[in-house]
Design a protein around this motif. Structure first.
Motif, PDB file in Angstrom:
ATOM      1  N   ARG A  28       0.381  12.818  47.551  1.00  8.51           N
ATOM      2  CA  ARG A  28       0.825  13.257  48.874  1.00  8.51           C
ATOM      3  C   ARG A  28      -0.354  13.745  49.713  1.00  8.51           C
ATOM      4  O   ARG A  28      -0.419  13.489  50.909  1.00  8.51           O
ATOM      5  CB  ARG A  28       1.877  14.350  48.727  1.00  8.51           C
ATOM      6  CG  ARG A  28       2.430  14.800  50.052  1.00  8.51           C
ATOM      7  CD  ARG A  28       3.736  15.544  49.858  1.00  8.51           C
ATOM      8  NE  ARG A  28       4.215  16.034  51.112  1.00  8.51           N
ATOM      9  CZ  ARG A  28       4.814  15.284  52.039  1.00  8.51           C
ATOM     10  NH1 ARG A  28       5.002  14.009  51.817  1.00  8.51           N
ATOM     11  NH2 ARG A  28       5.224  15.797  53.165  1.00  8.51           N
ATOM     12  N   LYS A  29      -1.310  14.447  49.071  1.00  4.99           N
ATOM     13  CA  LYS A  29      -2.492  14.938  49.783  1.00  4.99           C
ATOM     14  C   LYS A  29      -3.376  13.793  50.274  1.00  4.99           C
ATOM     15  O   LYS A  29      -4.145  13.965  51.209  1.00  4.99           O
ATOM     16  CB  LYS A  29      -3.321  15.864  48.889  1.00  4.99           C
ATOM     17  CG  LYS A  29      -2.706  17.222  48.708  1.00  4.99           C
ATOM     18  CD  LYS A  29      -3.596  18.103  47.860  1.00  4.99           C
ATOM     19  CE  LYS A  29      -2.980  19.479  47.666  1.00  4.99           C
ATOM     20  NZ  LYS A  29      -3.833  20.342  46.832  1.00  4.99           N
ATOM     21  N   ILE A  69       5.729  12.128  64.184  1.00  5.26           N
ATOM     22  CA  ILE A  69       6.288  13.164  63.319  1.00  5.26           C
ATOM     23  C   ILE A  69       6.485  12.623  61.906  1.00  5.26           C
ATOM     24  O   ILE A  69       6.646  11.425  61.704  1.00  5.26           O
ATOM     25  CB  ILE A  69       7.627  13.714  63.855  1.00  5.26           C
ATOM     26  CG1 ILE A  69       8.663  12.608  64.015  1.00  5.26           C
ATOM     27  CG2 ILE A  69       7.445  14.464  65.139  1.00  5.26           C
ATOM     28  CD1 ILE A  69      10.045  13.110  64.325  1.00  5.26           C
ATOM     29  N   GLU A  70       6.466  13.538  60.963  1.00  8.72           N
ATOM     30  CA  GLU A  70       6.749  13.177  59.574  1.00  8.72           C
ATOM     31  C   GLU A  70       8.247  13.324  59.339  1.00  8.72           C
ATOM     32  O   GLU A  70       8.824  14.360  59.654  1.00  8.72           O
ATOM     33  CB  GLU A  70       5.980  14.089  58.619  1.00  8.72           C
ATOM     34  CG  GLU A  70       6.255  13.783  57.173  1.00  8.72           C
ATOM     35  CD  GLU A  70       5.628  14.781  56.219  1.00  8.72           C
ATOM     36  OE1 GLU A  70       5.814  14.601  55.011  1.00  8.72           O
ATOM     37  OE2 GLU A  70       4.981  15.734  56.678  1.00  8.72           O
ATOM     38  N   GLY A  75      11.760  10.600  53.804  1.00 11.01           N
ATOM     39  CA  GLY A  75      10.712  10.424  52.811  1.00 11.01           C
ATOM     40  C   GLY A  75      11.141  10.852  51.422  1.00 11.01           C
ATOM     41  O   GLY A  75      10.848  10.179  50.435  1.00 11.01           O
ATOM     42  N   GLU A  76      11.853  11.979  51.328  1.00  4.87           N
ATOM     43  CA  GLU A  76      12.353  12.436  50.031  1.00  4.87           C
ATOM     44  C   GLU A  76      13.404  11.476  49.489  1.00  4.87           C
ATOM     45  O   GLU A  76      13.477  11.229  48.291  1.00  4.87           O
ATOM     46  CB  GLU A  76      12.938  13.839  50.158  1.00  4.87           C
ATOM     47  CG  GLU A  76      11.898  14.911  50.363  1.00  4.87           C
ATOM     48  CD  GLU A  76      12.501  16.282  50.610  1.00  4.87           C
ATOM     49  OE1 GLU A  76      13.740  16.431  50.524  1.00  4.87           O
ATOM     50  OE2 GLU A  76      11.727  17.206  50.903  1.00  4.87           O
ATOM     51  N   VAL A  81       6.094   8.741  51.865  1.00  7.47           N
ATOM     52  CA  VAL A  81       5.745   9.452  53.087  1.00  7.47           C
ATOM     53  C   VAL A  81       6.190   8.574  54.249  1.00  7.47           C
ATOM     54  O   VAL A  81       5.853   7.393  54.304  1.00  7.47           O
ATOM     55  CB  VAL A  81       4.229   9.713  53.162  1.00  7.47           C
ATOM     56  CG1 VAL A  81       3.836  10.260  54.511  1.00  7.47           C
ATOM     57  CG2 VAL A  81       3.804  10.673  52.064  1.00  7.47           C
ATOM     58  N   VAL A  82       6.968   9.145  55.168  1.00  8.44           N
ATOM     59  CA  VAL A  82       7.464   8.391  56.317  1.00  8.44           C
ATOM     60  C   VAL A  82       6.959   9.074  57.584  1.00  8.44           C
ATOM     61  O   VAL A  82       7.267  10.234  57.839  1.00  8.44           O
ATOM     62  CB  VAL A  82       9.010   8.318  56.327  1.00  8.44           C
ATOM     63  CG1 VAL A  82       9.505   7.569  57.547  1.00  8.44           C
ATOM     64  CG2 VAL A  82       9.522   7.672  55.058  1.00  8.44           C
ATOM     65  N   ILE A  83       6.168   8.346  58.341  1.00  8.18           N
ATOM     66  CA  ILE A  83       5.634   8.829  59.612  1.00  8.18           C
ATOM     67  C   ILE A  83       6.249   7.978  60.719  1.00  8.18           C
ATOM     68  O   ILE A  83       6.277   6.760  60.634  1.00  8.18           O
ATOM     69  CB  ILE A  83       4.097   8.719  59.666  1.00  8.18           C
ATOM     70  CG1 ILE A  83       3.449   9.483  58.512  1.00  8.18           C
ATOM     71  CG2 ILE A  83       3.556   9.201  61.004  1.00  8.18           C
ATOM     72  CD1 ILE A  83       3.607  10.979  58.582  1.00  8.18           C
TER      73      ILE A  83
END
Length: 147
Positions: A28-29, A69-70, A75-76, A81-83
């Motif tokens: 994620r980082k 926005i995220e 995403g969960e 990760v959804v942007i």
């Protein structure tokens, strides 16, 4: 509901192999800043396209309301990760004004033709978006000290 774009990155085998050995937190980082860097290309292009379309005589200004926005809940749900790049809804008097009508500009109506600015911003920048994502992800891995 919005359109979703899903791609399979080819030529990213080295990066994919590195990712498999990482924990979820480290992934994620790496992925979140890389995805934001990549989607910034789409955001800037969408702002440019919207500025050329928007009526200068009105107080409302669509490009001022474009944002990235995220989408944490989505995403969960999908495990990624959804942007998202889209138009914020604001109240009258705030920066950009209330541009509730943006989807009528993007999609058109039965009386007015569509003047899309979001969809072409993504469609015309796919290759640059993926190159930026890969280079940014590699940079994030180096920054975190992951070999």
């Amino acid at each position: 509901m919005g359109d979703y774009v899903r791609f399979n990155l080819k030529g990213a085998d080295e990066l994919s192999a590195r990712f498999k050995g990482l924990t979820e937190e480290i992934r994620r980082k790496v992925v979140l800043p890389a995805a934001k860097d990549a989607m910034d290309i789409v955001l800037l292009d969408a702002k440019d396209r919207a500025a050329r379309i928007d009526d200068p005589e009105t107080a409302n200004f669509i490009p001022a309301n474009l944002a990235m926005i995220e989408r944490k809940a989505i995403g969960e749900e999908v495990g990624a990760v959804v942007i998202s790049v889209g138009v914020r809804m604001r109240k009258r008097g705030q920066k950009g004004g209330n541009t509730f009508y943006w989807w009528w500009v993007e999609l058109g109506t039965e009386k007015n033709r569509a003047k899309p600015f979001l969809r072409p911003a993504l469609a015309n920048n796919r290759e640059a978006l993926f190159k930026e994502f890969l280079s940014s992800a590699k940079y994030q891995l180096i920054k975190l000290g992951v070999n």
